[in-house]
Design a protein around this motif. Structure first.
Motif, PDB file in Angstrom:
ATOM      1  N   UNK A 195      -2.748  -6.554  20.343  1.00  0.00           N
ATOM      2  CA  UNK A 195      -3.887  -6.897  21.184  1.00  0.00           C
ATOM      3  C   UNK A 195      -3.989  -5.999  22.418  1.00  0.00           C
ATOM      4  N   UNK A 196      -4.314  -4.756  22.171  1.00  0.00           N
ATOM      5  CA  UNK A 196      -4.634  -3.839  23.262  1.00  0.00           C
ATOM      6  C   UNK A 196      -6.035  -4.162  23.787  1.00  0.00           C
TER       7      UNK A 196
ATOM      8  N   UNK B 129       0.232 -15.248  17.599  1.00  0.00           N
ATOM      9  CA  UNK B 129       1.582 -15.622  17.176  1.00  0.00           C
ATOM     10  C   UNK B 129       2.634 -15.264  18.209  1.00  0.00           C
ATOM     11  N   UNK B 130       2.682 -16.025  19.284  1.00  0.00           N
ATOM     12  CA  UNK B 130       3.627 -15.754  20.365  1.00  0.00           C
ATOM     13  C   UNK B 130       5.044 -16.150  19.967  1.00  0.00           C
ATOM     14  N   UNK B 131       5.206 -17.391  19.504  1.00  0.00           N
ATOM     15  CA  UNK B 131       6.471 -18.004  19.053  1.00  0.00           C
ATOM     16  C   UNK B 131       7.431 -18.321  20.209  1.00  0.00           C
ATOM     17  N   UNK B 132       7.589 -17.422  21.153  1.00  0.00           N
ATOM     18  CA  UNK B 132       8.418 -17.692  22.328  1.00  0.00           C
ATOM     19  C   UNK B 132       8.100 -16.665  23.412  1.00  0.00           C
ATOM     20  N   UNK B 133       8.324 -17.070  24.668  1.00  0.00           N
ATOM     21  CA  UNK B 133       8.156 -16.145  25.786  1.00  0.00           C
ATOM     22  C   UNK B 133       9.495 -15.568  26.231  1.00  0.00           C
ATOM     23  N   UNK B 134      10.534 -15.732  25.397  1.00  0.00           N
ATOM     24  CA  UNK B 134      11.863 -15.258  25.751  1.00  0.00           C
ATOM     25  C   UNK B 134      12.365 -14.239  24.733  1.00  0.00           C
TER      26      UNK B 134
ATOM     27  N   UNK C 195       7.629  -8.065  22.270  1.00  0.00           N
ATOM     28  CA  UNK C 195       8.625  -8.520  23.238  1.00  0.00           C
ATOM     29  C   UNK C 195       7.998  -9.554  24.171  1.00  0.00           C
ATOM     30  N   UNK C 196       8.812 -10.100  25.071  1.00  0.00           N
ATOM     31  CA  UNK C 196       8.353 -11.175  25.943  1.00  0.00           C
ATOM     32  C   UNK C 196       7.224 -10.723  26.870  1.00  0.00           C
ATOM     33  N   UNK C 197       7.295  -9.508  27.347  1.00  0.00           N
ATOM     34  CA  UNK C 197       6.238  -8.993  28.224  1.00  0.00           C
ATOM     35  C   UNK C 197       4.917  -8.890  27.480  1.00  0.00           C
ATOM     36  N   UNK C 198       4.956  -8.381  26.255  1.00  0.00           N
ATOM     37  CA  UNK C 198       3.738  -8.274  25.440  1.00  0.00           C
ATOM     38  C   UNK C 198       3.160  -9.655  25.139  1.00  0.00           C
ATOM     39  N   UNK C 199       4.032 -10.631  24.931  1.00  0.00           N
ATOM     40  CA  UNK C 199       3.558 -11.988  24.650  1.00  0.00           C
ATOM     41  C   UNK C 199       2.696 -12.499  25.797  1.00  0.00           C
ATOM     42  N   UNK C 200       3.181 -12.343  27.001  1.00  0.00           N
ATOM     43  CA  UNK C 200       2.461 -12.831  28.173  1.00  0.00           C
ATOM     44  C   UNK C 200       1.218 -12.010  28.467  1.00  0.00           C
TER      45      UNK C 200
ATOM     46  N   UNK D 298      -0.570 -10.058  26.532  1.00  0.00           N
ATOM     47  CA  UNK D 298      -1.617 -10.110  25.507  1.00  0.00           C
ATOM     48  C   UNK D 298      -2.530 -11.319  25.718  1.00  0.00           C
ATOM     49  N   UNK D 299      -1.944 -12.449  26.123  1.00  0.00           N
ATOM     50  CA  UNK D 299      -2.745 -13.650  26.362  1.00  0.00           C
ATOM     51  C   UNK D 299      -3.601 -13.490  27.612  1.00  0.00           C
TER      52      UNK D 299
END
Length: 413
Positions: free
Chosen positions: A130-131, A149-154, A166-171, A173-174
């Motif tokens: 998600x760029x 599909x985050x699954x976890x922020x850790x 990774x965790x940074x991309x998870x946060x 991207x949202x």
């Protein structure tokens, strides 16, 4: 559980009589709604827990999209008179589709199906796809809902699961996706080995701070023939702890209730107006067409599933043949599926609807089987429907199994 109906004073209907009455009843048929599920069987890498059908090679992606379009065309008359109310791109990783491939699929769908003006159109996406450019392209398409599909922020959880982000991309991207989409859901997984209650609470806290309207939350399950199963067997990863997963689930339900979310299905939580229409249709027995390798379809009377092999799928469609198997559902199958799906939802199981769909004998069987769970406080009767109580929600699948009909053909009543 007992597999016998409660004793009756009058002679029961035969199986044939039940079949005829059920199939002729308007309540035994779905309405005019239809769901389309499009399976995109490609991923950048294999998650350790996943047993869905996918390939990490995208060499045949363009060819497979062509065949998805061909299957859509071949099956356009399969459920005549139905209006498409939901379109769901699942996988695999649908966010790997190029803009032109999405356009090709939408052109085929809208040319061959009657799509509702307000249809919910969801695309599953991985955070690393998600760029800003990708989100702009998705916003310009007919997609109006993202499932991320985050699954976890850790990072430790993501590494254990072998997620591509990774965790940074998870946060990030949202945060970026919220600039383009209002209707966003994220997936979170609990019960991960070594995930403490504190870390799970923090996952929920981060998700709530993002102001999202929908969450899908699943307990980590160990499926056969997955990398996770092999690692656990070899002692590389600790076994999944069911008690820890139950504790995580209870934290989840209590926290999201306070935050104003409706727990409308066992694994799904939504703010009012943001329930997943696609998944709700599955749980309430609406028909759907599953397009693509390994995709399943349901028309109210039978289930059909496509071959779970990309090459065989492509070769068969190139010859004009849909590589699928089908199963005709018996009345017993329909009753069991009704109980299984509805008991997972906030709407519960309606004994009256069971009577209208399947007959009085099924209603009495349902209530007889429910008696012990009602007495033990695992089930409750509310507004005429059977519901799993708060303390028993984590046991809902087992409770549903106790309400199942095991053998209809050999009943002596």
């Amino acid at each position: 559980m007992s597999s016998n109906f409660p004793k009756q004073k009058t002679k029961p209907e035969s199986l044939d009589q039940v079949e005829v009455r059920y199939n002729s009843s308007p309540l035994g048929r779905s309405g005019g709604a239809l769901g389309l599920y499009i399976h995109i069987p490609f991923c950048k890498q294999a998650c350790h827990y996943c047993d869905f059908h996918f390939s990490t090679s995208v060499k045949k992606k363009g060819e497979l999209v062509d065949m998805l379009c061909k299957e859509l065309e071949l099956r356009k008359d399969e459920l005549p008179g139905k209006e498409v109310q939901t379109i769901y791109f699942g996988g695999g990783t649908p966010s790997l589709l190029a803009s032109k491939e999405l356009d090709q699929l939408f052109d085929t769908i809208f040319s061959n199906y009657r799509v509702a003006e307000n249809a919910e159109i969801t695309l599953e996406a991985n955070p690393d796809d998600l760029s800003r450019e990708k989100l702009e392209l998705l916003k310009a398409s007919k997609i109006n809902r993202l499932s991320i599909g985050v699954q976890s922020f850790f990072g430790e959880d993501l590494k254990l699961m072998n997620r591509a982000h990774n965790a940074t991309e998870a946060l990030e991207s949202i945060q970026m996706a919220k600039k383009y989409f209002d209707n966003i859901s994220i997936d979170l997984i609990y019960g991960i080995p070594d995930m403490s209650e504190e870390r799970w609470k923090k996952n929920i806290e981060i998700a709530l701070e993002l102001g999202l309207p929908h969450f899908s939350c699943y307990a980590l399950t160990v499926e056969p023939n997955t990398a996770l199963k092999k690692f656990i067997d070899k002692g590389i990863i600790k076994p999944v702890d069911d008690d820890a997963a139950k504790a995580h689930f209870e934290i989840l339900t209590k926290t999201l209730k306070v935050a104003g979310f409706v727990h409308y299905e066992f694994s799904n939580f939504g703010k009012p107006g943001y329930f997943s229409q696609n998944n709700t249709a599955y749980w309430t027995g609406k028909p759907y067409l599953g397009i693509g390798p390994s995709a399943h379809s349901y028309d109210g009377e039978s289930r059909k599933w496509n071959v779970n092999n990309n090459t065989l799928y492509i070769k068969s469609l190139q010859k004009g043949s849909i590589p699928a198997e089908a199963e005709k559902l018996s009345v017993k199958d329909k009753y069991n599926e009704y109980v299984m799906t509805h008991l997972r939802t906030m709407w519960g199981v309606s004994p009256e609807e069971v009577r209208e769909r399947f007959g009085e004998v099924f209603k009495e069987y349902l209530l007889e089987q429910a008696t012990q769970h009602l007495n033990e406080g695992f089930l409750k009767m509310e507004h005429g429907n059977l519901h799993v109580t708060e303390k028993a929600k984590f046991l809902s699948d087992g409770i549903a199994a106790d309400l199942f009909l095991v053998d209809l053909d050999t009943q002596t009543i």
